[in-house]
Design a protein around this motif. Structure first.
Motif, short mmCIF file in Angstrom:
data_model
loop_
_atom_site.label_atom_id
_atom_site.label_comp_id
_atom_site.label_asym_id
_atom_site.label_seq_id
_atom_site.Cartn_x
_atom_site.Cartn_y
_atom_site.Cartn_z
N LYS A 78 11.09 29.63 17.28
CA LYS A 78 12.21 30.48 16.88
C LYS A 78 12.38 31.61 17.88
O LYS A 78 11.41 32.22 18.31
N LYS A 91 7.61 35.90 16.12
CA LYS A 91 6.52 35.55 15.23
C LYS A 91 7.13 35.35 13.83
O LYS A 91 8.19 35.91 13.54
N PRO A 92 6.47 34.58 12.98
CA PRO A 92 7.03 34.34 11.64
C PRO A 92 7.32 35.62 10.85
O PRO A 92 8.29 35.67 10.09
N ASN A 93 6.51 36.66 11.04
CA ASN A 93 6.74 37.90 10.29
C ASN A 93 7.93 38.71 10.81
O ASN A 93 8.32 39.69 10.20
#
Length: 104
Positions: A78, A91-93
């Motif tokens: 992403k 990052k996912p967060n």
């Protein structure tokens, strides 16, 4: 031969004018350089966003840290596109849900 009384004053004024003119041209050149860089960055950003919208998937319902569109590449990474046209992988967060229209 007799020199005019105003000659030293004229030479000083000419020297000051020359220095002012040269420094003004340099500042003007730097202004053009900054404007060209800004236009180039904006063009690169639009180009990368357009290419990403075609070749990569848009992560629907999600947005980046500052509300940017999030893209997903072929390797399932992403990313967002910054102001300079560079891909910034997230990052996912850093990815969160878009606020619904009811929340606005």
């Amino acid at each position: 031969m007799h020199t005019p009384k105003h000659l030293p004053l004229f030479l000083i004024a000419a020297a000051v004018g020359l220095v002012t003119s040269l420094s003004g041209q340099r500042a003007f050149g730097q202004g053009i350089e900054k404007a060209a860089k800004k236009v180039g960055n904006a063009t690169a950003s639009v180009a990368v966003k357009g290419t990403s919208a075609i070749t990569d998937k848009v992560y629907k319902g999600k947005e980046g840290p500052n509300g940017e569109v999030v893209y997903i590449d072929k390797k399932d990474r992403k990313f967002i596109v910054d102001d300079k046209g560079k891909k910034v992988y997230l990052k996912p967060n850093q990815i969160h849900n878009k606020p619904s229209k009811k929340d606005k």
